[in-house]
Design an enzyme around this catalytic site. Structure first.
Site: not given
Ligand code: P70
Length: 463
Positions: A78, A130-131, A221, A264, A388, A455
């Protein structure tokens, strides 16, 4: 030989395949049923119904035998797992950050840092949204402001560093709201929503100076930092003889804090971290991680996954690896370009982005051409891609209006070390077939819209 690789030569994957996962092609009839049932949303398809899965490069990579050995070395205590210390030391050695807080994935790190640094009424500039990142900034009371260069919003513009920040936009923001309302600039390397486009080292250095001048932090990021380093090495004067490891370290050392989705670059199936140098900030992050993720020495991760991550970090910055990775993405992009398919140029780091606005020019953006194109590609070939565009962009948090981004794209995302060149050929042929019958693709309307990150679970019907 790292330095001979910058000349245009054939590349091959620096691995051989030891185990395979079988996949199956389905019939068009079956796929039609599947896509209807999924509400024309590729996120809602079952993976068993997908032939070549280019939805995302996130958590979909193939781990190496070394990483799998690391899984067997998991210390599932732990507190104080030895894998945590291995991860922490690896982050410091290769990414420069002294303190590491593991999280279940990237958004866990975004959640914690947004809660610590963003106050109600703050503004958070970034090189394109980013989303999940923007949502966490907004949930903490902030407003995201796009400060990427204009070229990034133009699919055909050949700027080699479309991820760069426009300092006039940053200056204008300071003038409008005051530096005290800007807790940090969020800088992404290999900007995802722009098409996997890199930021230059020169721009990063300028950002450091600008932020020092205004006493504003730099939050990085770093999800795809090694891919960005590849483009610096191959495009930026003065970096051709530096190693990917040196470039990655130099980028990180120009920033104060980092959020990482380890699914990634470092090729683990789950995991992430928040990292920083300031011990006071680390203290605050430790306070929050125990509330939302887990104890500060595992956060959201199992010991075995931290071990695989530590090993993956080292693999991700090897020249042979990154050259083959980018070589594969470029191969697919070039095949599509040769066939006259409109894609985002230059070809990005993790994916090839189709310009749905041009490919389906008969559809207005309100009919979600990128969403419709992703569904059509699946129907044609069983290849899964991701929208996207306007669906991903969501709505303005104040007015509720749909954002209508300039970029209306479909992303063909290449998982790391998973598919062969032949898979890329099959994918290219499928896209070319869809393009030949583009006019038959119908627009879509939303019939179910979730409140957040629509989405992922939104559902559509054909118009
Ligand atoms: C993708 C994934 C994640 C991601 C990223 C960047 C530049 C942060 C994150 C978050 C997964 C994804 C996420 C949201 C919408 C669609 C797809 N990207 N910054 O496919 O990281 O997913 O580990 O929480 O690309 O691009 P995590």
């Amino acid at each position: 030989m790292e330095n001979s690789g910058t000349k245009k030569r054939a590349w091959a994957e620096p691995f051989k395949i030891k185990m395979v996962e079988l996949i199956e092609m389905t019939t068009r009839e079956h796929r039609l049923e599947c896509i209807k049932e999924a509400g024309y949303n590729t996120f809602l398809l079952k993976s068993k119904d997908v032939y070549i899965d280019l939805l995302t490069d996130s958590g979909t990579g193939a781990m190496s035998d070394r990483q799998w050995s690391g899984i067997m070395m998991g210390d599932e205590s732990y507190a104080g797992s030895r894998n945590f210390y291995h991860l922490r030391d690896t982050v410091e050695k290769y990414y420069s950050y002294k303190h590491t807080v593991p999280t279940h994935q990237g958004r866990g790190a975004e959640h914690i840092i947004s809660k610590i640094l963003v106050k109600k009424g703050d503004y958070v500039p970034g090189n394109m949204y980013f989303t999940t990142t923007r949502l966490h900034q907004e949930l903490a009371g902030g407003t995201f402001v796009d400060v990427i260069i204009d070229e990034a919003h133009d699919v055909a513009n050949l700027h080699p560093f479309k991820g760069n920040i426009d300092f006039d936009k940053l200056d204008a923001l300071v003038k409008k709201v005051g530096a005290e309302k800007i807790p940090y600039v969020c800088v992404a390397t290999a900007v995802n929503m722009a098409g996997g486009q890199p930021i230059s080292m020169e721009n990063m250095k300028q950002l450091r100076e600008w932020c020092d001048k205004h006493k504003i932090l730099v939050v990085h990021d770093m999800t795809r930092v090694s891919e960005n380093a590849f483009f610096i090495k191959t495009r930026e004067a003065g970096y051709e003889n530096k190693t990917i490891a040196e470039i990655v370290y130099e980028i990180c050392a120009l920033t104060d804090v980092a959020t990482m989705s380890a699914k990634k670059d470092p090729m683990v199936n789950i995991g992430g971290f928040l990292a920083m140098n300031d011990p006071k900030l680390y203290d605050k992050a430790c306070n929050l991680v125990v509330v939302y993720e887990g104890l500060h020495t595992y956060g959201g991760m199992a010991g075995r996954d931290m071990e695989a991550l530590a090993i993956g970090i080292v693999e991700s910055i090897q020249w042979d690896h990154i050259r083959a990775r980018e070589g594969q993405v470029e191969y697919l992009g070039q095949r599509l370009m040769d066939a006259g398919i409109p894609i985002v140029q230059p070809i990005g780091g993790h994916a090839v982005f189709l310009d749905a606005r041009t490919m389906l020019s008969h559809l207005p953006q309100e009919h979600f051409p990128a969403q419709a194109l992703a569904a059509a590609i699946y129907l044609q070939s069983g290849v899964r891609s991701m929208e996207r565009g306007a669906v991903s962009a969501g709505r303005n948090k104040e007015t509720g209006e749909n954002y209508m981004p300039k970029l209306e794209l479909v992303r063909l995302t290449i998982p790391r070390r998973v598919y062969t060149q032949a898979h890329m050929d099959v994918t290219a042929e499928a896209i070319i077939d869809v393009a030949a019958e583009a006019k038959s693709v119908k627009g879509l309307k939303l019939v179910y819209e979730p409140e957040l990150l629509r989405f992922f679970q939104g559902r559509f019907e054909e118009l």
